[in-house]
Each structure stands twice: as structure tokens, then as C-alpha cells.
Scaffold this motif. Structure first.
Motif, PDB file in Angstrom:
ATOM      1  N   PHE A   1      -4.623  -5.839   5.923  1.00 17.80           N
ATOM      2  CA  PHE A   1      -4.700  -5.248   7.256  1.00 17.80           C
ATOM      3  C   PHE A   1      -6.116  -4.805   7.616  1.00 17.80           C
ATOM      4  CE2 PHE A   1      -0.138  -4.342   6.340  1.00 17.80           C
ATOM      5  CZ  PHE A   1       0.415  -4.916   7.473  1.00 17.80           C
ATOM      6  N   VAL A   2      -6.983  -4.687   6.626  1.00 20.77           N
ATOM      7  CA  VAL A   2      -8.313  -4.115   6.839  1.00 20.77           C
ATOM      8  C   VAL A   2      -9.321  -5.218   7.137  1.00 20.77           C
ATOM      9  CG1 VAL A   2     -10.176  -2.799   5.755  1.00 20.77           C
ATOM     10  CG2 VAL A   2      -7.788  -2.135   5.369  1.00 20.77           C
ATOM     11  N   PRO A   3     -10.109  -5.085   8.196  1.00 22.10           N
ATOM     12  CA  PRO A   3     -11.100  -6.120   8.527  1.00 22.10           C
ATOM     13  C   PRO A   3     -12.149  -6.268   7.418  1.00 22.10           C
ATOM     14  CG  PRO A   3     -10.798  -4.588  10.363  1.00 22.10           C
ATOM     15  CD  PRO A   3     -10.109  -3.986   9.186  1.00 22.10           C
ATOM     16  N   SER A   4     -12.714  -7.470   7.320  1.00 20.86           N
ATOM     17  CA  SER A   4     -13.788  -7.705   6.358  1.00 20.86           C
ATOM     18  C   SER A   4     -15.044  -6.972   6.807  1.00 20.86           C
ATOM     19  CB  SER A   4     -14.081  -9.196   6.258  1.00 20.86           C
ATOM     20  OG  SER A   4     -14.569  -9.688   7.497  1.00 20.86           O
TER      21      SER A   4
ATOM     22  N   THR B   1      -3.560   1.941   5.399  1.00 22.25           N
ATOM     23  CA  THR B   1      -4.891   1.491   4.967  1.00 22.25           C
ATOM     24  C   THR B   1      -5.817   1.281   6.159  1.00 22.25           C
ATOM     25  OG1 THR B   1      -3.983  -0.765   4.870  1.00 22.25           O
ATOM     26  CG2 THR B   1      -4.184   0.441   2.795  1.00 22.25           C
ATOM     27  N   LEU B   2      -5.244   0.852   7.281  1.00 23.93           N
ATOM     28  CA  LEU B   2      -6.055   0.644   8.477  1.00 23.93           C
ATOM     29  C   LEU B   2      -6.345   1.961   9.189  1.00 23.93           C
ATOM     30  CD1 LEU B   2      -7.495  -1.297  10.350  1.00 23.93           C
ATOM     31  CD2 LEU B   2      -5.302  -1.760  11.483  1.00 23.93           C
ATOM     32  N   VAL B   3      -5.407   2.910   9.137  1.00 27.28           N
ATOM     33  CA  VAL B   3      -5.665   4.248   9.698  1.00 27.28           C
ATOM     34  C   VAL B   3      -6.922   4.831   9.055  1.00 27.28           C
ATOM     35  CG1 VAL B   3      -4.845   6.629   9.832  1.00 27.28           C
ATOM     36  CG2 VAL B   3      -3.266   4.749  10.295  1.00 27.28           C
ATOM     37  N   LYS B   4      -6.961   4.756   7.737  1.00 28.59           N
ATOM     38  CA  LYS B   4      -8.121   5.311   7.010  1.00 28.59           C
ATOM     39  C   LYS B   4      -9.397   4.571   7.383  1.00 28.59           C
ATOM     40  CE  LYS B   4      -9.340   6.981   2.416  1.00 28.59           C
ATOM     41  NZ  LYS B   4      -8.858   7.182   1.038  1.00 28.59           N
ATOM     42  N   THR B   5      -9.300   3.260   7.512  1.00 30.89           N
ATOM     43  CA  THR B   5     -10.470   2.461   7.871  1.00 30.89           C
ATOM     44  C   THR B   5     -10.960   2.810   9.271  1.00 30.89           C
ATOM     45  OG1 THR B   5      -9.727   0.639   6.473  1.00 30.89           O
ATOM     46  CG2 THR B   5     -11.328   0.116   8.183  1.00 30.89           C
ATOM     47  N   LEU B   6     -10.046   2.949  10.208  1.00 33.32           N
ATOM     48  CA  LEU B   6     -10.422   3.275  11.580  1.00 33.32           C
ATOM     49  C   LEU B   6     -11.077   4.645  11.691  1.00 33.32           C
ATOM     50  CD1 LEU B   6      -7.340   1.931  13.578  1.00 33.32           C
ATOM     51  CD2 LEU B   6      -9.695   1.142  13.814  1.00 33.32           C
TER      52      LEU B   6
END
Length: 647
Positions: A322-325, A499-504
Motif C-alpha cells: 500500500f505504501v508508495p515507492s 501502513t499508509l496512514v503512518k506514511t501519509l
């Protein structure tokens, strides 16, 4: 299957001498032997790889044509005891016409011959000087090397693992490539034998063609390109071979190499089949001009041992899909954030709301929701003071999260309200006769529902909208209190996994806010994920850590993505997870949490069947109105049976 739905393929560029069939055949066989050692099951060679594409008027020399046939016979005999399937290019005479063909060879048999359809005859190309188009074929079979062999462009080859078809070089460059039709009729992998030369910018364009055709066809595309052995009298060939899968280049060869080489990749047939099942326009019946086409199926008894347990996967398995490169991080995060903001802004406009309410806990989810709200209000030119951030300390609230919640709201300029819930919950315990010292599910959920009641009633008070904070991972696991944090009036994080919440939040901290706000977000990012519904430790530390109860979110997000996006079964997800998390989690831990994931996913569907509206952001969403329609009482037995067999 022991191959977990993958097929290992190769695109080869062997050393070559123009018009030297013996040398070229020897090199082809060397490459085949090396590829087979690497576990390759099907390998494709360039256009006219037996003679060289640049043989030009030598194609009119009978000795060369006969030499090419002898080479095909030699390859056929050499592969009699071999498991690998080879697709080689050669000129072939059929009823007084010369065709540029692909020959499929397996286990000492020629399975079929596919001629080139579109012959380039412009600029540096003169194919029509030597060859006839497949459209000129007048017979469905031909005699070759002592066999009666199917010949035509209407051939689909079927193994126990996958179905494939063939096109040759220029076929790909046309408005409607043959591969488009092949795919509609079931070909899952396309092999292309090519001799595309190099000019400035052509390699990038060629890669885009291969990539886009694999995407349009929802197929694997294996492209073998002629290399430096071809004549450089007027043209230069680089050997730009590549393998693509549904819009992604999996592997490519070194250009301008003087050595024989091949690139290898595992094409995920399961993934392609799942996407085709969902895509109801992927059928010839939707295309009137294609619906009458008839294909012949060439059945191949076996390619490899499907019971082999130690399958070696030659492709990267992303542990955080789910996380962008890193290369796309800024663009992707900006787009995701914009979708969330746009969705909320539209909802506010639609109901003419000038205020909104959100519970701010000092955790990741409420932080992202608040950041989305601030951006949406700025976009609509509504004062940030019209956002009511409510912190509601309870029995498990720690100083760290409490202070972070207050600091964050202060730094963003929203209106702060503090409404402790302990007294209200204690009264509720008294009303329902619950012992406050029994820290069970009633103890926890009473707090969650009290907070939701406060948010809903305060929204009524200020004529505003309650914004939900729960994320996609929590919905998948059912890690939310029914009619508690499960409910809101608009849920901006509903398709954002943990995982994407944390990345954002990390991306926003690094690019969107001032230094003081950045420092707050950094500490929030470092705080363990917790609902804080149980009392804190003696030193005020968080004792109720979510991931210790339900498992690591990085694993659950991996399971969720592969289950929903591609329809993978548990054994394949487990196989991929062991590769993706090698050195981080041992096999037993992965299997433990995979069982937890499936049990919770099935048992908690009733919560997902009545979730609020929220914007879809990525390819995975659990909205009952959109991507995921599942009855609440579906049985998990079939999945658990497979998991039990993996113990």
C-alpha cells in the motif's frame, strides 16, 4: 500447484552470426540449457533467430532456408528429454511462399508454427521483399521435420499452468495488435519475437508499447529482441529484451551486450486471472468484429513438476504494497491526500456545513483525519476555528497522547474542547451493573461508545459533521467498537490502511507543516498504536498495544492487499509473506497472524456492512456499496482448512 500460480519465463538474445545457422543453433541451445538450470519453463528467442533478421536477399537462397529447417530439427532433437519449451524464429517456406515464423518446440515435438502478420515495408524495413503475410496462408497445417504441424495465427497453446499465444515484432506496433484478440480468447501470456532496431528515443517508446500492451491485455508479455550479432551495415540492434506483467516491467536485459543473455521473470498467472474475472468487458462478445473469430487450442501435456515444493521466485515481493515507492512518494502521497481532502470538501459543500467535529486522541488515525479536515476547510475558505477537535480523556489515556492531541490542535488553529469521559462511564457501569474493576470488553466498549455519543451530540450542538478516524486495516480486522468509533457521518480514512496512514502522516510532517507541528507529528509517529481503553502502567506508559493483540499491521496489510486485490488463497499469501518478511518474522509468526487475519476478516463483516460513506483512495476498499459485497455470515471454514493443512 508447487509453483503457487507463477510461471517462470525468459526472453533471450543469443550471440548470432548472420546466415550461419549452425553457429546460431549452437548458441540457442547453450542459452536454453542455462535457462533450464535457472528453472525457466518457457523461453522465447528473437525474430529470425536461426538465420539472423538482417540476412536480407539471402532469404532467397534455398541453402539458407534448408539450413534453417535443419536447425529446427536439431533443436527439436536436442530438447527431446528436456522440460523447457522453446520458441524460436526462422524463415519457413510453405506452399511456395516464405513466411517469417515462430516455431514452438517442446519435448522433441514441434507444437505449432505462427507466422508474422504485419510486414513493415517503410523506411529501413523491406519485409515484403522476402516474406508473405500470415493472411496469405491457405492451409491450417504444414509438414515440418517429419511432423504435420498446425500453422496459423489462430493458435492458442495451453499447458496445465497457463495459456499463451505469439505475435512477431511489427504485429505489436499496429493499431489492433493480434495479441489483443489472442487475449480476449484466453491467452494469458504473449510471446513476441522481435528484431526492432535502435534509433534515438525508440527504446523508451518500445518499452512503453510492451508495458501498455501487457496492461491492455491483462497479460504477461515476453519480448525477445535481436542483438548486436545482427548486421550493422545500416542498422544497429541492441538486444532490448524485456518481460512485462499487466503494466509493469518485471525484467529487462542489458542493451548492446556482445554476450548471449536472457532475462527471467515469474509471471503471476493467478493475478492475471483474477483481474480478468473482475473485468466483464474482457470478452470477445463485447466486440462484434472479433466475436466470430475461431481459435485452435494446442494442448501441452506438461511443463515442469507442479509438485516441486522449493519453488524459487525471481521477482521482488513488496512487504508494504500500500505504501508508495521512494521514487513516487511525493506524487502519490500528494494525490492520496488530495482525494481525501476533495471527498470531504464535496460533502461539506453538499450539505452546506460550515463546521465539523472530530475526536482527537493523539494517535495516528485521528491525526490524519484532522490534517485532512484542516486542508479541506482551507480549500473552502472556512475558518479553521470551525473545526471542533474534542479530546476525551478516559481510564487509559496517557500524558503523552493527551499532550500531543492538545499541542497538535493548538498548532493547527482549530477549536479545542476537552470532555473527560470517566464520570459518564462510571455512571453507565452503575446503570448496567458492571464492576469497574473487571476490565473486559464491556469496560472497553463503554468508553468507545461514550466518546461517539459525545461527538454526535456535539455535532448537533454546533450544526456540524462528525468526521470518522478509523482506517481500512481496522475495518478489515473488525478492530473497532460497533456503533462506537465504528460510526461517524463521513469517514475520511476508510480506505487508508494503517501502513499508509503512518506514511501519509510522515509525508505531511516533512513537507506540509511548520517546524513546531512537525515535531508533534514525529512524536505521534513514534507512539505505539493503542486504543488506550485499559489503564496505563505505573509510570504512565501505554500497556494496551494493539499489535500485541491482533498482530503487526504490516503483516495484516500485506495479507489484506493480496487477498482482496488478487484473490490469492492462504497458501500463496503465506508463500509470498515468507519471502517479503524474511529476516523480520519467522514462518510460525507469519502463519499465526495469517490465521488471525482470516478469522477476524470473516467474523467481523457485520461491522463493514453498515459503515459510513468515505472516499475510495486505492484499489482496495471495503465499502459495502462499492468494492466489497459479502454476507455477514459467510463461513471461513474453507480458508481455515487450508491453513490447518499448512501447520
Amino acid at each position: 500447484m508447487g509453483n503457487y500460480g507463477f510461471i517462470k519465463v525468459a526472453a533471450a538474445t543469443p550471440k548470432l552470426k548472420v546466415a550461419d545457422c549452425v553457429f546460431n543453433t549452437t548458441e540457442i541451445l547453450k542459452v536454453i540449457a542455462d535457462a533450464e538450470k535457472s528453472g525457466v519453463k518457457a523461453i522465447v528467442f528473437p525474430e529470425a533467430s536461426i538465420t539472423g533478421y538482417t540476412a536480407n536477399d539471402l532469404f532467397h537462397q534455398r541453402l539458407l532456408i534448408e539450413g534453417a529447417v535443419n536447425s529446427i530439427d536439431g533443436i527439436k532433437r536436442a530438447l527431446a528429454e528436456s522440460d523447457i519449451m522453446a520458441i524460436v524464429g526462422t524463415p519457413l517456406e510453405i506452399t511456395n511462399r516464405l513466411y517469417n515464423v515462430a516455431v514452438v518446440i517442446h519435448r522433441g515435438q514441434i507444437l505449432g508454427v505462427v507466422p508474422k502478420t504485419f510486414l513493415p515495408n517503410y523506411n529501413e524495413f523491406y519485409d515484403k521483399r522476402w516474406f508473405s503475410s500470415a493472411r496469405e496462408l491457405s492451409q491450417p497445417e504444414t509438414e515440418l521435420c517429419g511432423q504435420t504441424v498446425p500453422v496459423g495465427t489462430d493458435l492458442i497453446f495451453e499447458t496445465k499452468d497457463f495459456r499463451f499465444a505469439i505475435e512477431i515484432c511489427e504485429d505489436l506496433w499496429t493499431p489492433v495488435p493480434p495479441s489483443a484478440i489472442h487475449s480476449l480468447y484466453g491467452a494469458e501470456v504473449i510471446f513476441n519475437l522481435s528484431a526492432s532496431n535502435e534509433t534515438i528515443g525508440k527504446n523508451e517508446y518500445r518499452r512503453s508499447l510492451v508495458n501498455q500492451q501487457s496492461a491492455r491485455c491483462i497479460a504477461g508479455y515476453v519480448y525477445a529482441a535481436a542483438g548486436n550479432g545482427e548486421s550493422t551495415t545500416d542498422l544497429v540492434f541492441s538486444g532490448s529484451s524485456m518481460i512485462a506483467e499487466n503494466g509493469n516491467i518485471l525484467a529487462s536485459s542489458e542493451r548492446f551486450s556482445f554476450d548471449s543473455q536472457f532475462c527471467v521473470a515469474d509471471i503471476d498467472i493467478d493475478r492475471l486471472r483474477n483481474d480478468r474475472l473482475k473485468n466483464k468487458s474482457f470478452t470477445p462478445s463485447e466486440y462484434n468484429h472479433f466475436s466470430s473469430i475461431k481459435y485452435r487450442t494446442i494442448t501441452i501435456d506438461t511443463i515442469g513438476d507442479d509438485k516441486k515444493a522449493d519453488y524459487k521466485l525471481d521477482r521482488y515481493v513488496n512487504p508494504m504494497p500500500f505504501v508508495p515507492s521512494k521514487e513516487n512518494m511525493d506524487a502519490r502521497c500528494s494525490e492520496i491526500f488530495a482525494i481525501q481532502v476533495g471527498g470531504l470538501a464535496k460533502r461539506l459543500l453538499h450539505i452546506n456545513a460550515q463546521t465539523a467535529v472530530v475526536g482527537v486522541s493523539g494517535g495516528l488515525d485521528s491525526t490524519l483525519a484532522l490534517l485532512v479536515m484542516v486542508k479541506a476547510f482551507d480549500k473552502l475558505n472556512i475558518p479553521r476555528a470551525n473545526i471542533y477537535g474534542i479530546t476525551m480523556p478516559g481510564f487509559g489515556t496517557t500524558d503523552r497522547t493527551y499532550n500531543n492531541a492538545l499541542k497538535l490542535m493548538q498548532s493547527l488553529g482549530v477549536t479545542i474542547r476537552e470532555i473527560p469521559i470517566q464520570d459518564a462511564v462510571m455512571q453507565h457501569f452503575k446503570d448496567i451493573g458492571h464492576d469497574k474493576d473487571v476490565h473486559d470488553i464491556t469496560y472497553e466498549n463503554s468508553q468507545a461508545r461514550e466518546r461517539t455519543q459525545i461527538l454526535m451530540d456535539y455535532a448537533n450542538k454546533v450544526n456540524g459533521l462528525v468526521i470518522g478516524t478509523g482506517d481500512l486495516s481496522e475495518l478489515a480486522l473488525g478492530w473497532c467498537t460497533y456503533n462506537g468509533d465504528h460510526m461517524s457521518m463521513y469517514a475520511v480514512n476508510t480506505s487508508i490502511p494503517k501502513t499508509l496512514v503512518k506514511t501519509l502522516v510522515g509525508w505531511i510532517a516533512g513537507s506540509q507543516l511548520d517546524k513546531s507541528s512537525q515535531e508533534i507529528l514525529i512524536d505521534i509517529l513514534d507512539t505505539p498504536v493503542s486504543p488506550e481503553l485499559l489503564p496505563a502502567g505505573e509510570n504512565g506508559e501505554i500497556l494496551q498495544v494493539t499489535e500485541e493483540t491482533v498482530g503487526p499491521y504490516i503483516l495484516h496489510d500485506f495479507f489484506l492487499y493480496n487477498m482482496l486485490r488478487f484473490g490469492y488463497e492462504p497458501r500463496k499469501i503465506y508463500f509470498l509473506a515468507k519471502i517479503a518478511f524474511e529476516g523480520k518474522y519467522d514462518d510460525a509468526i507469519i502463519l499465526k497472524w495469517l490465521r488471525t487475519f482470516y478469522w477476524r476478516f470473516f467474523s467481523q463483516q457485520f461491522k463493514r456492512n453498515c459503515i459510513p460513506d468515505g472516499p475510495k483512495v486505492g484499489s482496495i476498499n471495503l465499502s459495502p456499496r462499492g468494492d466489497w459485497r459479502m454476507v455477514s455470515d459467510a463461513s471461513v471454514a474453507l480458508w481455515m482448512q487450508q491453513l490447518d493443512a499448512m501447520q
